[in-house]
Design a protein around this motif. Structure first.
Motif, PDB file in Angstrom:
ATOM      1  N   GLN A  79       2.008   4.273 -11.633  1.00  0.00           N
ATOM      2  CA  GLN A  79       2.767   3.104 -12.071  1.00  0.00           C
ATOM      3  C   GLN A  79       2.257   1.876 -11.333  1.00  0.00           C
ATOM      4  O   GLN A  79       2.022   1.925 -10.130  1.00  0.00           O
ATOM      5  CB  GLN A  79       4.249   3.336 -11.765  1.00  0.00           C
ATOM      6  CG  GLN A  79       5.200   2.363 -12.388  1.00  0.00           C
ATOM      7  CD  GLN A  79       6.632   2.829 -12.153  1.00  0.00           C
ATOM      8  OE1 GLN A  79       7.031   3.073 -11.018  1.00  0.00           O
ATOM      9  NE2 GLN A  79       7.382   2.965 -13.223  1.00  0.00           N
ATOM     10  N   LEU A  80       2.102   0.763 -12.070  1.00  0.00           N
ATOM     11  CA  LEU A  80       1.674  -0.481 -11.444  1.00  0.00           C
ATOM     12  C   LEU A  80       2.759  -0.992 -10.507  1.00  0.00           C
ATOM     13  O   LEU A  80       3.951  -0.821 -10.770  1.00  0.00           O
ATOM     14  CB  LEU A  80       1.386  -1.548 -12.501  1.00  0.00           C
ATOM     15  CG  LEU A  80       0.188  -1.297 -13.408  1.00  0.00           C
ATOM     16  CD1 LEU A  80       0.137  -2.335 -14.521  1.00  0.00           C
ATOM     17  CD2 LEU A  80      -1.097  -1.316 -12.593  1.00  0.00           C
ATOM     18  N   LEU A  81       2.352  -1.642  -9.435  1.00  0.00           N
ATOM     19  CA  LEU A  81       3.293  -2.166  -8.452  1.00  0.00           C
ATOM     20  C   LEU A  81       4.281  -3.137  -9.095  1.00  0.00           C
ATOM     21  O   LEU A  81       5.476  -3.101  -8.804  1.00  0.00           O
ATOM     22  CB  LEU A  81       2.511  -2.847  -7.324  1.00  0.00           C
ATOM     23  CG  LEU A  81       3.155  -2.971  -5.970  1.00  0.00           C
ATOM     24  CD1 LEU A  81       3.675  -1.645  -5.452  1.00  0.00           C
ATOM     25  CD2 LEU A  81       2.176  -3.573  -4.984  1.00  0.00           C
ATOM     26  N   THR A  82       3.803  -3.995  -9.996  1.00  0.00           N
ATOM     27  CA  THR A  82       4.694  -4.960 -10.649  1.00  0.00           C
ATOM     28  C   THR A  82       5.711  -4.258 -11.550  1.00  0.00           C
ATOM     29  O   THR A  82       6.864  -4.684 -11.622  1.00  0.00           O
ATOM     30  CB  THR A  82       3.894  -5.988 -11.464  1.00  0.00           C
ATOM     31  OG1 THR A  82       3.013  -5.296 -12.347  1.00  0.00           O
ATOM     32  CG2 THR A  82       3.087  -6.900 -10.549  1.00  0.00           C
ATOM     33  N   ASP A  83       5.302  -3.178 -12.216  1.00  0.00           N
ATOM     34  CA  ASP A  83       6.238  -2.417 -13.049  1.00  0.00           C
ATOM     35  C   ASP A  83       7.295  -1.734 -12.187  1.00  0.00           C
ATOM     36  O   ASP A  83       8.479  -1.698 -12.542  1.00  0.00           O
ATOM     37  CB  ASP A  83       5.498  -1.372 -13.898  1.00  0.00           C
ATOM     38  CG  ASP A  83       4.597  -2.000 -14.958  1.00  0.00           C
ATOM     39  OD1 ASP A  83       4.752  -3.208 -15.236  1.00  0.00           O
ATOM     40  OD2 ASP A  83       3.745  -1.276 -15.483  1.00  0.00           O
ATOM     41  N   THR A  84       6.879  -1.179 -11.051  1.00  0.00           N
ATOM     42  CA  THR A  84       7.820  -0.551 -10.126  1.00  0.00           C
ATOM     43  C   THR A  84       8.826  -1.581  -9.617  1.00  0.00           C
ATOM     44  O   THR A  84      10.031  -1.327  -9.588  1.00  0.00           O
ATOM     45  CB  THR A  84       7.067   0.067  -8.926  1.00  0.00           C
ATOM     46  OG1 THR A  84       6.105   1.003  -9.404  1.00  0.00           O
ATOM     47  CG2 THR A  84       8.020   0.761  -7.980  1.00  0.00           C
ATOM     48  N   ARG A  85       8.333  -2.761  -9.252  1.00  0.00           N
ATOM     49  CA  ARG A  85       9.214  -3.819  -8.772  1.00  0.00           C
ATOM     50  C   ARG A  85      10.234  -4.205  -9.825  1.00  0.00           C
ATOM     51  O   ARG A  85      11.420  -4.343  -9.535  1.00  0.00           O
ATOM     52  CB  ARG A  85       8.406  -5.054  -8.364  1.00  0.00           C
ATOM     53  CG  ARG A  85       9.266  -6.102  -7.674  1.00  0.00           C
ATOM     54  CD  ARG A  85       9.011  -7.487  -8.249  1.00  0.00           C
ATOM     55  NE  ARG A  85       9.974  -8.420  -7.717  1.00  0.00           N
ATOM     56  CZ  ARG A  85      11.105  -8.754  -8.350  1.00  0.00           C
ATOM     57  NH1 ARG A  85      11.416  -8.220  -9.496  1.00  0.00           N
ATOM     58  NH2 ARG A  85      11.942  -9.609  -7.817  1.00  0.00           N
TER      59      ARG A  85
ATOM     60  N   TYR B  73       0.853  -1.186   0.000  1.00  0.00           N
ATOM     61  CA  TYR B  73       0.000   0.000   0.000  1.00  0.00           C
ATOM     62  C   TYR B  73       0.891   1.239   0.000  1.00  0.00           C
ATOM     63  O   TYR B  73       0.997   1.949   0.999  1.00  0.00           O
ATOM     64  CB  TYR B  73      -0.934  -0.011   1.218  1.00  0.00           C
ATOM     65  CG  TYR B  73      -1.758  -1.268   1.280  1.00  0.00           C
ATOM     66  CD1 TYR B  73      -2.838  -1.444   0.419  1.00  0.00           C
ATOM     67  CD2 TYR B  73      -1.438  -2.290   2.169  1.00  0.00           C
ATOM     68  CE1 TYR B  73      -3.595  -2.608   0.453  1.00  0.00           C
ATOM     69  CE2 TYR B  73      -2.190  -3.455   2.206  1.00  0.00           C
ATOM     70  CZ  TYR B  73      -3.264  -3.606   1.343  1.00  0.00           C
ATOM     71  OH  TYR B  73      -4.003  -4.760   1.372  1.00  0.00           O
TER      72      TYR B  73
ATOM     73  N   PRO C 161       5.018   5.810  -5.736  1.00  0.00           N
ATOM     74  CA  PRO C 161       5.697   4.752  -6.483  1.00  0.00           C
ATOM     75  C   PRO C 161       7.141   4.593  -5.989  1.00  0.00           C
ATOM     76  O   PRO C 161       7.839   5.576  -5.784  1.00  0.00           O
ATOM     77  CB  PRO C 161       5.680   5.257  -7.929  1.00  0.00           C
ATOM     78  CG  PRO C 161       4.556   6.237  -7.985  1.00  0.00           C
ATOM     79  CD  PRO C 161       4.498   6.863  -6.609  1.00  0.00           C
TER      80      PRO C 161
END
Length: 173
Positions: free
Chosen positions: A158-164, A65, A69
């Motif tokens: 930004q999507l969490l998976t893209d940030t990761r 949460y 980003p």
């Protein structure tokens, strides 16, 4: 109109009444025992796909949460609540991973500042206070815009998976 309606609203704040929470505040209701999410992540369990980097005694994970980003947490593998209870090796690795997190986020996202810190204990804001974790939150001027202020909604571009993926790929090996 009831006598309560006549009291008015002197501070102009909306109220969300949650009387069911008083039992929790008084300690009358135990939290559900689902185990510690940080321990589960340390062992490759649920949400471990959010882990950006694993060290020897600690790891770096995206906040599920996020405030912004790239909001990371540096977490010791060992289930420990207080900073003073970390071993020397854990203390060193948490510090080194925090420095790495700052460098990687700067490289990937070019923030204008950071909030870095620990919330030790529930009263200090630690929602998962039983397992120490250090927040690293990138900040930009104006990152709290009208949506946050007026609509109580955080807009994350930004999507969490893209940030990761971005952070993980940029992490020093």
């Amino acid at each position: 109109m009831t006598h309560l309606d006549e009291l008015g609203d002197p501070d102009g704040l909306e109220r969300l009444w949650t009387p069911y929470r008083m039992a929790y505040v008084r300690g009358e209701v135990a939290e559900p025992d689902e185990g510690c999410p940080f321990c589960r992540m340390a062992n490759g369990g649920p949400q471990s796909e959010l882990v950006v980097h694993r060290g020897t005694t600690a790891y770096v994970v995206l906040n599920l949460y996020p405030y912004n980003p790239g909001h990371l947490m540096v977490v010791p593998d060992r289930h420990v609540a207080d900073y003073g209870d970390l071993s020397e090796a854990e203390t060193l690795e948490v510090a080194e991973l925090t420095k790495d997190a700052l460098r990687v986020i700067r490289e990937v996202s070019a923030p204008q500042g950071f909030n870095v810190g620990l919330n030790l204990g529930g009263a200090a804001g630690g929602s998962l206070s039983q397992h120490l974790h250090q927040h690293v939150v990138p900040r930009w001027s104006g990152d709290a815009n009208f949506m946050t202020v007026l609509a109580a909604t955080k807009v994350l571009p930004q999507l969490l998976t893209d940030t990761r993926d971005l952070l993980s790929q940029a992490w020093p090996t």
